[in-house]
Design a protein around this motif. Structure first.
Motif, PDB file in Angstrom:
ATOM      1  N   GLN B 312      70.468 -26.560 -34.370  1.00  0.00           N
ATOM      2  CA  GLN B 312      71.726 -26.132 -33.772  1.00  0.00           C
ATOM      3  C   GLN B 312      72.958 -26.745 -34.435  1.00  0.00           C
ATOM      4  O   GLN B 312      73.991 -26.119 -34.508  1.00  0.00           O
ATOM      5  CB  GLN B 312      71.723 -26.410 -32.268  1.00  0.00           C
ATOM      6  CG  GLN B 312      71.225 -27.780 -31.830  1.00  0.00           C
ATOM      7  CD  GLN B 312      72.204 -28.903 -32.053  1.00  0.00           C
ATOM      8  OE1 GLN B 312      73.403 -28.679 -32.038  1.00  0.00           O
ATOM      9  NE2 GLN B 312      71.702 -30.105 -32.270  1.00  0.00           N
ATOM     10  N   ARG B 316      74.046 -23.372 -35.356  1.00  0.00           N
ATOM     11  CA  ARG B 316      74.773 -23.026 -34.145  1.00  0.00           C
ATOM     12  C   ARG B 316      74.114 -21.862 -33.396  1.00  0.00           C
ATOM     13  O   ARG B 316      72.957 -21.992 -33.029  1.00  0.00           O
ATOM     14  CB  ARG B 316      76.255 -22.803 -34.475  1.00  0.00           C
ATOM     15  CG  ARG B 316      76.865 -24.102 -35.072  1.00  0.00           C
ATOM     16  CD  ARG B 316      78.300 -23.988 -35.480  1.00  0.00           C
ATOM     17  NE  ARG B 316      79.222 -24.031 -34.337  1.00  0.00           N
ATOM     18  CZ  ARG B 316      79.675 -25.128 -33.756  1.00  0.00           C
ATOM     19  NH1 ARG B 316      79.279 -26.318 -34.183  1.00  0.00           N
ATOM     20  NH2 ARG B 316      80.510 -25.072 -32.748  1.00  0.00           N
ATOM     21  N   ALA B 317      74.815 -20.752 -33.175  1.00  0.00           N
ATOM     22  CA  ALA B 317      74.256 -19.685 -32.331  1.00  0.00           C
ATOM     23  C   ALA B 317      72.972 -19.074 -32.906  1.00  0.00           C
ATOM     24  O   ALA B 317      72.213 -18.432 -32.190  1.00  0.00           O
ATOM     25  CB  ALA B 317      75.300 -18.597 -32.095  1.00  0.00           C
ATOM     26  N   ALA B 319      70.450 -20.814 -34.355  1.00  0.00           N
ATOM     27  CA  ALA B 319      69.412 -21.837 -34.481  1.00  0.00           C
ATOM     28  C   ALA B 319      68.100 -21.357 -33.860  1.00  0.00           C
ATOM     29  O   ALA B 319      68.091 -20.443 -33.041  1.00  0.00           O
ATOM     30  CB  ALA B 319      69.872 -23.118 -33.797  1.00  0.00           C
ATOM     31  N   SER B 321      66.419 -22.975 -31.773  1.00  0.00           N
ATOM     32  CA  SER B 321      66.432 -23.425 -30.383  1.00  0.00           C
ATOM     33  C   SER B 321      67.724 -24.190 -30.154  1.00  0.00           C
ATOM     34  O   SER B 321      68.381 -24.593 -31.098  1.00  0.00           O
ATOM     35  CB  SER B 321      65.230 -24.349 -30.131  1.00  0.00           C
ATOM     36  OG  SER B 321      65.419 -25.053 -28.917  1.00  0.00           O
ATOM     37  N   ASN B 322      68.067 -24.394 -28.878  1.00  0.00           N
ATOM     38  CA  ASN B 322      69.245 -25.231 -28.592  1.00  0.00           C
ATOM     39  C   ASN B 322      68.861 -26.704 -28.495  1.00  0.00           C
ATOM     40  O   ASN B 322      69.715 -27.555 -28.294  1.00  0.00           O
ATOM     41  CB  ASN B 322      69.927 -24.779 -27.289  1.00  0.00           C
ATOM     42  CG  ASN B 322      69.085 -25.058 -26.061  1.00  0.00           C
ATOM     43  OD1 ASN B 322      67.855 -25.097 -26.141  1.00  0.00           O
ATOM     44  ND2 ASN B 322      69.730 -25.255 -24.936  1.00  0.00           N
TER      45      ASN B 322
END
Lengths: 480, 443
Positions: B312, B316-317, B319, B321-322
């Protein structure tokens, strides 16, 4: 240093199981059993103790090193908190016991209830769920609650506004919850209220909300917050507070009063629970009145007779974010910390975190390039490596001097960025010696940049080849 | 004030350097209408007063009785050396090893953890752990969605129901279809699973032993999945995995597990850790941290966070996973537990617990109206059919200091008379006898 697997000697044991049990082959058909025993280490207890004691000595850590890692709030972790989490009445408690007979877990439910009340008062939110297991998990929970709110109103809102300076977890969490991320460009180091207004105008009824970090990742308070709140309220979009920087505002601003609808806290940052080398943390999420019906299950309620009960009955709930009640062992430590400090102590913690950061910033003004110099910072600040020096080289040179580096290259919008966060638990002497180290490093860099490229030379390893690590992928002892 | 070092004189000196009169001046940027009133929180207390309060709450929890409650989360003996080593502040007061040169202890420990997990399940590689078993299951499912570029998941109903509830929450906004395949008396319906796996599904998800304790071989289902270009995902119980056929042997693509049974106290539900392992070709779709071996500028071996282009803070958006952190300290405990028990210790623990469960089955099925829920092979946990609702029996037995297990009706409709009983090394024959006597008196 060799791995524990290299120390393995066939037949050596640290642990014996006194059992008359037959072998697995006598209890299950061969087709259900593994062909070979797992190739785990075969060591004596001393082999294991010595190996990991030596490994531990290769770490910098808060107990021995100044660790001003921006955005991570590496404050001192009080020792008594370890004791309370290990009390057998907590450590041995099976999570399902509370669901079979609540009377058997009253103390644990009391812990959950008590910290929820304290967090509500600290933040001005109406309720908290303790279920999220880390900050990013809290973010996901928060944006999922936002989605549920809009869905319950019968509308499709798929856009999440996120400032360009936000932590990477914000867009990743929003995306994981099904949102399309619209990036907001900063102005003067802050969220630009005109950019918010423009995005709201452009996407209007599609905007679900805005995720904000406040003070933001540049260490600046968002002075235009009231205008931003107003712009979002106009279209019933929700405002998310990323609690990563909560250590700057305890007792100074309550996010609920300021107009935020949902907030996650990082208890390992704000409430001094240990970072554990990368976890475990906990990421409780607080909500305003509007989002109450959607909170994850179960909830803890205080009954009329003063006992505590788990409530599963909430038809609009988003469901289960974790298997049970969150990182309970971490939550106990956070409760202990909050009770130890009290309201005044928490306020004082934020005051001194901000005092230390501003002192450090002021003293580094003639050493580093510091943007937004005219403003006071919050609990952290950003700086650029001066005179063509690289932030990475400065970071490594700090390691050489026994100091953990600040966060580097974040936020992405600051050139050659270094982000120090001293925290309130560091003394003036520690801050002064950091300034001196930084001054020496920058002076060295100006006259002899090669010397900085070389650092570190006195640690267990020198600079490692990250490119080849990613290309060759040796991720276990058996891959090579 | 606790944990704050400055003397009043030092504060004045620092304020003078900054050029303000009071600390309050530093907060002038907070918009006036957003300033907090004074917090209505209790006054700070002494360390001993806080400890006394929490000791008193801890004492209200009943942890001293005899318990056969498992349901995916097990009481195991943990070597004290695990506490001693994981309790070293060199490990627990460090953070994510961003600066590799001063974090080799954490990094090498994670590398060893990845090796131990991979060897336990016999897959190529493992990540540095995620929050818990349920998170691992969801993240594995999302790996499959990305790899297969499909949005249907086939899930065995005998997979841990708490995790299936999480899966439903996590996928609710993602346009993902979950096809749940019903179990029969606690046995996974392999024919129905085979039939449900087709060229539209991203993955088939099973568990071994399943939630009811049944041990099975899912090789044919994974073969079917491979034929449909779907992934095979399996959840395992690490202690029993030391003896059971491995995900690698069965042809699974991704294995996940709740790592609690490896060195973590039950601690009322957390912190735990999720284990994830996969075949090498899927590693770039892994969530979370991964440690790799490399060399420094002098050719010396060292360890770094690697494959970060998935993560991430870079993507960022977009990725994988978060997830930002891993459960490093829990992973260290799991590694220490495995290193201290070794292969023989883990296997003998598994065998001891399976044997004790068989003894419990023998004792309990001798009671009137008690029978095995199915005739399938089982490990150290088993489903027993009772002549009365299991929840009623559990309540009554608890009043006598014995917790017989988990009443399955709480999560499976129609199984109100079924009890899920688990034995571990914290139980013994005497406890099983006491259980049999207690239930005998209640039936």
């Amino acid at each position: 240093m060799n791995t524990i697997f290299a120390a393995s000697v066939p037949g050596r044991r640290a642990w014996t199981v006194n059992s008359q049990a037959p072998r697995a082959t006598d209890m299950l058909p061969a087709g259900l059993l593994r062909a070979n025993p797992p190739r785990l280490p075969q060591c004596s207890e001393l082999d294991v103790v010595r190996h990991y004691t030596r490994l531990s000595q290769m770490n910098y850590h808060v107990d021995a090193n100044f660790y001003p890692l921006g955005s991570c709030t590496m404050k001192y972790n009080p020792k008594f908190m370890e004791y309370v989490a290990q009390l057998p009445g907590f450590a041995r408690l099976h999570p399902l016991l509370a669901q079979l007979d609540g009377r058997a877990a009253q103390g644990a439910l009391h812990v959950l209830y008590e910290i929820e009340q304290l967090l509500c008062e600290l933040t001005g939110m109406k309720a908290f769920t303790l279920q999220p297991m880390a900050g990013a998990n809290g973010e996901f929970t928060g944006v999922t609650l936002m989605a549920a709110y809009h869905k319950a109103k019968g509308r499709q809102r798929n856009i999440m506004l996120i400032p360009d300076a936000a932590h990477g977890t914000n867009p990743a969490s929003a995306s994981l919850a099904g949102f399309t991320v619209v990036n907001l460009e900063s102005r003067d180091g802050m969220v630009n209220p005109e950019a918010v207004a423009k995005a709201v105008q452009e996407h209007g009824e599609q905007v679900a909300g805005l995720m904000m970090t406040c003070p933001n990742t540049l260490g600046l308070m968002e002075t235009q917050l009231p205008r931003i709140v107003e712009a979002l309220r106009a279209v019933d979009a929700l405002l998310y507070y990323d609690g990563a920087n909560m250590n700057a505002i305890m007792g100074k601003m309550r996010v609920g009063d300021a107009g935020f609808d949902v907030v996650h806290l990082n208890v390992h940052k704000t409430f001094g629970t240990p970072h554990g080398g990368g976890g475990p943390g906990a990421g409780p999420v607080g909500v305003s009145e509007k989002l109450l019906p959607f909170l994850p299950l179960p909830r803890v309620r205080r009954m009329e007779d003063g006992t505590f009960a788990l409530i599963e009955d909430a038809p609009q709930s988003v469901g289960h974010i974790g298997p049970f009640y969150g990182s309970f062992g971490v939550i106990i430590k956070a409760l202990a910390y909050i009770l130890r400090l009290g309201g005044e102590g928490l306020t004082r913690a934020s005051e001194h975190a901000v005092l230390n950061a501003n002192y450090l910033k002021k003293r580094l003004e003639d050493v580093l390039e510091i943007p937004f110099k005219e403003r006071h910072c919050a609990h952290e600040f950003v700086a650029s490596a001066p005179d063509g020096l690289r932030a990475l080289d400065i970071a490594k040179a700090l390691l050489e001097r026994g100091i953990h580096a600040p966060t580097v290259y974040f936020p992405l919008i600051v050139h050659e960025c270094l982000m120090p966060e001293p925290t309130e638990t560091e003394s003036k002497q520690t801050l002064d010696s950091f300034v001196q180290a930084m001054r020496d490093i920058v002076d060295t860099g100006r006259t002899n940049p090669e010397a900085l490229h070389e650092a570190p030379t006195r640690l267990p390893v020198r600079r490692l080849d990250e490119t080849s690590a990613a290309r060759h992928m040796v991720l276990t002892e058996d891959m090579s | 004030m606790p944990y704050i070092p400055h003397t009043p004189d030092e504060v004045q000196e620092m304020l003078a350097v900054i050029g303000v009169r009071s600390v309050e001046d530093l907060f002038a940027d907070i918009p006036a209408n957003m300033r907090s009133r004074q917090l209505d929180l209790p006054k700070g207390r002494s360390e001993s007063a806080v400890c006394a309060h929490l000791e008193q709450l801890a004492a209200q929890n009943r942890v001293d009785g005899i318990s056969f409650l498992g349901a995916g989360y097990y009481a195991h003996d943990i070597p004290k050396a695990v506490d001693a080593l994981a309790g070293r502040s060199e490990f627990y007061t460090a953070y994510t090893p961003y600066q590799a040169e001063c974090s080799q202890g954490t990094l090498q420990a994670i590398f060893e953890f990845q090796t131990a997990v991979s060897r336990l399940v016999e897959l190529d590689c493992a990540n540095a752990s995620v929050y818990d078993g349920g998170t691992a299951l969801f993240e594995a499912a999302m790996m499959a969605v990305r790899i297969a570029k499909r949005r249907t998941l086939v899930v065995d109903e005998a997979v841990n129901p708490f995790w299936r509830a999480m899966l439903a929450t996590y996928t609710a906004n993602l346009d993902i279809e979950i096809r749940t395949v019903g179990q029969r008396d606690g046995v996974s319906d392999k024919d129905a699973l085979m039939a449900a796996v087709d060229e539209h599904c991203a993955a088939v998800i099973v568990q071994n032993p399943n939630f009811f304790g049944v041990v099975d071989d899912y090789s044919p289902i994974f073969e079917r999945a491979r034929g449909c270009k779907a992934l095979g995902i399996i959840s395992v119980y690490p202690v029993l995995q030391s003896v059971l056929k491995t995900p690698g042997e069965m042809g699974a693509d991704v294995a996940v597990a709740e790592g609690q049974s490896l060195g973590q106290p039950l601690s009322f539900g957390g912190p735990y850790l999720g284990l994830m392992a996969c075949r090498k070709e899927h590693v770039r779709q892994f969530p979370g941290r991964i440690v790799g071996r490399s060399t420094d500028v002098e050719g010396k071996t060292g360890y770094v966070l690697t494959l970060q282009a998935r993560e991430q803070h870079i993507r960022r958006a977009k990725a994988t996973s978060n997830i930002c952190s891993n459960q490093a300290l829990c992973a260290l405990r799991a590694l220490l537990h495995m290193a201290l028990l070794g292969p023989e210790g883990l296997m003998r623990t598994a065998e001891n617990n399976m044997a004790l469960t068989r003894y419990a089955v023998k004792r309990l099925t001798a009671l009137p109206g008690v029978s095995l829920c199915n005739s399938a092979p089982y490990g150290s946990e088993v489903a027993l059919r009772l002549p009365l609702p299991a929840a009623t029996l559990v309540q009554a037995a608890m009043a006598q200091g014995v917790l017989p297990g988990y009443p399955l009706g709480k999560t499976y409709a129609g199984m109100e008379h079924v009890l899920l009983l688990s034995c571990t090394e914290v139980n013994d024959h005497g406890q099983v006898d006491r259980l049999a006597e207690t239930l005998g008196g209640l039936l």
